[in-house]
Design an enzyme around this catalytic site. Structure first.
Site, short mmCIF file in Angstrom:
data_model
loop_
_atom_site.label_atom_id
_atom_site.label_comp_id
_atom_site.label_asym_id
_atom_site.label_seq_id
_atom_site.Cartn_x
_atom_site.Cartn_y
_atom_site.Cartn_z
N THR A 44 2.47 16.78 10.30
CA THR A 44 2.88 17.61 10.61
C THR A 44 3.74 17.94 8.62
O THR A 44 4.06 17.67 7.92
CB THR A 44 4.50 17.53 10.92
OG1 THR A 44 4.44 16.68 12.38
CG2 THR A 44 5.67 18.95 11.06
N TYR A 61 -1.64 -4.44 11.39
CA TYR A 61 -1.64 -4.97 12.85
C TYR A 61 -2.08 -6.17 13.18
O TYR A 61 -2.13 -5.96 15.37
CB TYR A 61 -1.83 -3.61 13.68
CG TYR A 61 -1.45 -2.10 13.39
CD1 TYR A 61 -1.61 -1.88 12.08
CD2 TYR A 61 -1.08 -1.27 14.22
CE1 TYR A 61 -1.20 -0.36 11.57
CE2 TYR A 61 -0.81 0.27 14.00
CZ TYR A 61 -0.46 0.32 13.03
OH TYR A 61 0.31 1.78 12.94
N ASP A 111 -1.23 -2.76 -34.53
CA ASP A 111 -0.28 -3.73 -33.72
C ASP A 111 0.74 -4.50 -34.35
O ASP A 111 0.35 -5.45 -34.19
CB ASP A 111 -0.80 -4.53 -32.26
CG ASP A 111 0.10 -4.48 -31.09
OD1 ASP A 111 1.92 -4.48 -31.49
OD2 ASP A 111 0.09 -5.98 -30.64
N TYR A 142 1.15 -1.30 0.09
CA TYR A 142 0.14 -0.05 -0.26
C TYR A 142 0.85 1.67 -0.02
O TYR A 142 -0.30 2.28 0.04
CB TYR A 142 -1.20 0.07 0.69
CG TYR A 142 -0.78 0.20 2.51
CD1 TYR A 142 0.20 -0.04 3.05
CD2 TYR A 142 -0.70 1.77 2.18
CE1 TYR A 142 1.18 0.11 4.32
CE2 TYR A 142 -0.04 2.31 3.43
CZ TYR A 142 0.64 1.76 5.23
OH TYR A 142 0.81 1.60 6.03
N GLY A 168 0.42 9.69 12.89
CA GLY A 168 -0.08 10.59 12.34
C GLY A 168 -1.35 10.87 11.82
O GLY A 168 -2.32 9.96 11.89
N ASP A 169 -2.62 11.59 12.48
CA ASP A 169 -4.18 11.94 12.19
C ASP A 169 -4.31 11.89 10.29
O ASP A 169 -5.36 11.92 10.11
CB ASP A 169 -4.14 12.97 12.46
CG ASP A 169 -4.34 14.45 11.95
OD1 ASP A 169 -3.33 14.45 10.99
OD2 ASP A 169 -4.58 15.69 12.20
C1 SPV Z 1 0.11 -6.20 -26.06
O1 SPV Z 1 -0.45 -5.46 -25.05
O2 SPV Z 1 0.42 -5.61 -26.83
C2 SPV Z 1 0.57 -7.85 -25.98
C3 SPV Z 1 -0.12 -8.53 -25.42
O3 SPV Z 1 1.21 -7.71 -26.46
S1 SPV Z 1 -1.65 -9.55 -26.29
O4 SPV Z 1 -2.41 -8.54 -26.66
O5 SPV Z 1 -2.18 -10.30 -25.87
O6 SPV Z 1 -0.71 -10.26 -27.52
MG MG Z 2 2.13 -6.63 -27.87
#
Ligand code: SPV
Ligand code: MG
Length: 431
Positions: free
Chosen positions: A122, A75, A204, A43, A90-91
C-alpha cells in the site's frame, strides 16, 4: 480451518497492515509473527517499541487470532513449527536485499506444499507520512543517544562504520547486504578525528576545532538515525572536556572516546615513529571522572582509550590503566594496536575479561584487519569500529578520476568509472 501466517515489524498499524490482515483473513485463521528486536536490528530500523509492546499492539488488531514471536529473520523457526497453509506479505519484498528472505520462505513452504501470497504494497500519503515519522522519531536525541547501550546488550558485536559527512552518513545508514542467506547492516557511526581532519585537508593533531567537529556531527545527524560515537581525541583540557560532554550529550551522541595522551596528539597509527606522550593514570582518571560528573543522563557513555600497546608500554601497563579508568567511571574501554597481528589485542581482551565481565570493550581493527567480528566477539569485544575505510576508498577513486580527465582532455573515459548522473540526482531522498 486453514492457517495463515504474516510477519510484522511495524510500531504503527496503518492501512497497509490492515490490508494484509484482511487478505490473510480471507484464507483462514491469522497468526501474526512479531519479529524479535534482535532479528529486526540486523536489517530493518531499530525499534522504538520493543517486541513485547509490539506483540500487544498486534494482538489488538481485528481478525488476528494469535501473535507469536519470530526470532529468525529467515522464518526458519516459525514456518517448520507452525506449518501455515499460507504466508502473506507485502510485495515490496520482491526486490532489494529482502528478496533473499522471500526466496527462503518459498523454499520452506515448498517442503510441505504451503503457499506464498504477495499482497500489493500500500503506497499512499498516510503510509508515507507514518513511515517518515517513525524514522524521525529515531533521529531525536533522546532516542538516538540511548541506542548504543541498548545495542551492546542486544547483539554479540556492535558494528560501527566511520562517517565524516552527510553523504558518508547516508551510506552507513542505508547500506544493507544479503550474505550467506542473511541480511546485515551497520549499527552505528564513528566520527573519526582522522577522517574529519582529512576531509578538511588538515592533519589529525586536534587542529580542527570542536565547533567544526560538532558541525560534522550535525551534518551526519541531519540525514541519519543511527547512533554516533565521537572520537574526542585527548578530550583536551579537563575544564574544556566537561563542556564537550554536555554538548555531545545534548546533540544525541551516544558516546565519546578519549585517548590517554597529552600534549600534541598525533594519530596513533604513527606509533612510536613520532613523539607522543601518554597521560598519567591519575591525570586521565580525573578527566574521566569530571566528564562523568558533567553527564545529565545515564545513556551517554565516556569510553577510555588506552594507548599503551601503541606506545609499546606493555600489556601490564594497558591492563592497569583499564582497571583504573573503569574505577574512575569509564563506561567502556577501547584498546588500540597498530600491529598487523591481532594477538596482543586478543590477549588484552582475554586478560581484561578475567576480572571484568561486563565493561564494554571496543576495538579498531585498521592494522589487524584479518580478525573477524566473530573472533573478536568470542574474546569479549562488544564494539568493532571500522575507523577510516570510507575515506580510504573515496580518495584513490577521486584521484584516479582527476588524473584520467587530465590525461584525456575530456570526461568520457572517466565516466565509465562513475556513478551515472541519474543515480546521483536521485541518491538523496526528498521530503
Ligand atoms: C581515528 O579514526 O581518528 C582514530 C582511530 O582515532 S586511529 O586512526 O586508528 O587512531
Ligand atoms: Mg582519532
Amino acid at each position: 480451518m486453514k492457517t495463515v501466517y504474516t510477519c510484522f515489524c511495524t510500531e504503527v498499524i496503518h492501512a497497509g497492515h490492515l490490508n494484509i490482515i484482511e487478505e490473510a483473513h480471507k484464507r483462514g485463521k491469522v497468526i501474526v509473527g512479531c519479529l524479535s528486536d534482535k532479528a529486526l536490528i540486523r536489517y530493518n530500523r531499530f525499534p522504538t517499541l520493543d517486541e513485547n509492546a509490539r506483540m500487544e499492539l498486534y494482538k489488538k488488531i481485528d481478525g488476528v487470532e494469535e501473535v507469536v514471536i519470530q526470532r529468525d529473520m529467515m522464518y526458519d523457526d516459525v514456518i517448520p513449527a507452525l506449518r501455515p497453509d499460507f504466508v502473506v506479505h507485502g510485495d515490496n519484498w520482491k526486490t532489494g536485499p529482502e528478496s533473499a528472505i522471500r526466496s527462503h520462505v518459498e523454499e520452506l513452504l515448498k517442503e510441505y506444499g504451503g503457499k506464498l501470497v504477495d499482497v500489493r504494497y500500500t503506497e499512499n500519503e498516510e503510509v508515507r507520512k507514518i513511515d517518515m515519522q517513525l524514522k524521525e522519531r529515531l533521529a531525536m536525541p533522546e532516542h538516538r543517544r540511548r541506542r548504543l547501550r541498548a545495542l551492546i546488550g542486544m547483539t554479540p558485536i556492535v558494528k560501527v562504520m566511520e562517517a565524516h559527512s552527510g553523504l558518508t552518513g547516508l551510506i552507513v545508514e542505508k547500506c544493507v547486504v544479503e550474505n550467506e542467506g542473511k541480511l546485515d547492516q551497520f549499527d552505528a557511526m564513528w566520527v573519526s578525528s582522522l577522517c574529519d581532519s582529512t576531509a578538511k585537508g588538515k592533519p589529525d593533531i586536534e587542529l580542527v576545532d570542536m565547533t567544526s567537529r560538532f558541525r560534522t556531527i550535525d551534518d551526519i545527524m541531519e540525514v541519519t538515525t543511527k547512533p554516533v560515537i565521537f572520537d574526542g581525541d585527548t578530550g583536551g583540557l579537563t575544564e574544556h572536556f566537561v563542556y564537550t560532554v554536555r554538548t555531545l550529550e545534548r546533540m544525541g551522541v551516544s558516546a565519546v572516546i578519549i585517548e590517554d595522551k597529552t600534549g600534541l596528539k598525533k594519530n596513533s597509527l604513527f606509533g612510536t615513529e613520532v613523539e607522543q606522550t601518554q597521560a598519567s593514570i591519575e591525570e586521565f582518571s580525573a578527566k574521566i571522572a569530571a566528564g562523568k560528573a558533567a553527564c545529565l543522563t545515564k545513556d551517554f557513555m565516556i569510553i577510555a582509550r588506552i594507548e599503551s600497546l601503541i606506545l609499546e608500554k606493555g600489556m601490564d601497563d594497558a591492563l592497569a590503566r583499564a582497571r583504573a579508568f573503569v574505577g574512575a567511571g569509564a563506561d567502556g574501554i577501547m584498546i588500540h594496536s597498530r600491529k598487523k597481528d591481532p594477538g596482543e589485542i586478543l590477549e588484552f581482551c582475554d586478560l581484561f575479561r578475567q576480572s571484568d565481565k561486563t565493561t564494554p570493550l571496543v576495538v579498531v581493527p585498521s592494522s589487524f584487519n584479518t580478525v573477524t567480528e566473530d573472533e573478536l566477539a568470542s574474546h569479549g569485544v562488544n564494539v568493532v569500529i571500522y575507523a577510516n575505510q570510507l575515506t580510504r576508498a573515496a580518495f584513490p577513486a577521486m584521484k584516479k578520476t582527476a588524473e584520467t580527465i587530465l590525461k584525456c582532455h575530456r570526461a568520457k573515459e572517466a565516466d565509465d568509472m562513475l556513478m551515472p548522473i541519474n543515480e546521483i540526482i536521485t541518491l538523496i531522498d526528498e521530503l
